[in-house]
Structure formats: structure tokens, C-alpha cells
Scaffold this motif. Structure first.
Motif, PDB file in Angstrom:
ATOM      1  N   SER A 130     -40.286  72.091  94.971  1.00 56.49           N
ATOM      2  CA  SER A 130     -42.200  72.851  95.100  1.00 56.49           C
ATOM      3  C   SER A 130     -41.067  74.043  94.588  1.00 56.49           C
ATOM      4  CB  SER A 130     -41.990  73.662  96.142  1.00 56.49           C
ATOM      5  OG  SER A 130     -41.657  73.911  97.346  1.00 56.49           O
ATOM      6  N   ARG A 131     -39.871  74.607  94.031  1.00 56.08           N
ATOM      7  CA  ARG A 131     -39.321  76.017  93.446  1.00 56.08           C
ATOM      8  C   ARG A 131     -38.667  76.077  92.865  1.00 56.08           C
ATOM      9  NH1 ARG A 131     -37.077  80.258  97.259  1.00 56.08           N
ATOM     10  NH2 ARG A 131     -38.027  79.720  99.354  1.00 56.08           N
ATOM     11  N   MET A 144     -30.989  72.846 102.639  1.00 61.19           N
ATOM     12  CA  MET A 144     -32.701  72.981 101.776  1.00 61.19           C
ATOM     13  C   MET A 144     -33.196  71.901 101.554  1.00 61.19           C
ATOM     14  SD  MET A 144     -34.111  74.667  98.216  1.00 61.19           S
ATOM     15  CE  MET A 144     -34.276  76.457  98.420  1.00 61.19           C
ATOM     16  N   LYS A 187     -37.758  68.974  99.763  1.00 61.39           N
ATOM     17  CA  LYS A 187     -39.422  69.084  99.241  1.00 61.39           C
ATOM     18  C   LYS A 187     -39.452  70.512  98.727  1.00 61.39           C
ATOM     19  CE  LYS A 187     -41.293  65.468 101.691  1.00 61.39           C
ATOM     20  NZ  LYS A 187     -42.335  64.576 102.305  1.00 61.39           N
ATOM     21  N   GLU A 188     -38.975  71.191  99.402  1.00 56.78           N
ATOM     22  CA  GLU A 188     -38.710  72.401  99.502  1.00 56.78           C
ATOM     23  C   GLU A 188     -38.093  72.769  97.794  1.00 56.78           C
ATOM     24  OE1 GLU A 188     -37.791  77.478 101.345  1.00 56.78           O
ATOM     25  OE2 GLU A 188     -37.655  74.850 102.145  1.00 56.78           O
TER      26      GLU A 188
END
Length: 82
Positions: A52-53, A45, A48-49
Motif C-alpha cells: 500500500s505504501r 513490515m 500488505k502495508e
């Protein structure tokens, strides 16, 4: 990179990134099964994703959690890479 966690049962997180993509995550201490699951879910992944999660997740009455600490650690890496 090794990140020393604050306020969680795990004491450290070892993280390997390649061009902003999470290659591996290993927690020291904490809830082994859950943290293995989180590690496997975020591998591949974009950092940055994952941030955010995971940022802001709390554990019980604690102001942080192992996933939140992973987000903090990733922020510290991504911030130094820019």
C-alpha cells in the motif's frame, strides 16, 4: 523468491517472507544506496502495508520504479499464499 523486474534499472529482487512479514529484500542492480534504504525500511513490515505504501510510485517519466516493482513482486507472493 526471485522476481525479475520490468522497466527499472534494477534487474531482480530477492524477497523472503515469513507469515506475511518481510524478512529480507535484496535488489540486483539499480541505485545501490537508495535500494538498500528501501530494503531496510520494509524489513519487519507486513507485506500488505509495504504494497500500500509503494504501489504506484514512478521514477521520472517511467511508468514504474524499483519501489513499485517491489510492490508488484510482493503482490505476486501474497496472491499465491492465499
Amino acid at each position: 523468491m526471485k522476481y525479475r523486474t520490468k522497466g527499472t534499472c534494477s534487474s531482480a529482487i530477492d524477497i523472503e517472507l515469513d507469515n506475511g512479514i518481510i524478512k529480507s529484500v535484496h535488489f540486483t542492480g539499480g541505485c545501490n544506496g537508495n535500494l538498500q534504504g528501501i530494503s531496510r525500511l520494509v524489513e519487519g513490515m507486513p507485506a500488505k502495508e509495504a504494497i500500500s505504501r509503494l504501489k504506484g510510485i514512478k521514477c521520472g517519466f517511467k511508468p514504474t520504479s524499483c519501489p513499485d516493482q517491489l510492490a508488484v513482486a510482493l503482490e505476486s507472493i501474497v496472491g499465491t499464499a492465499n
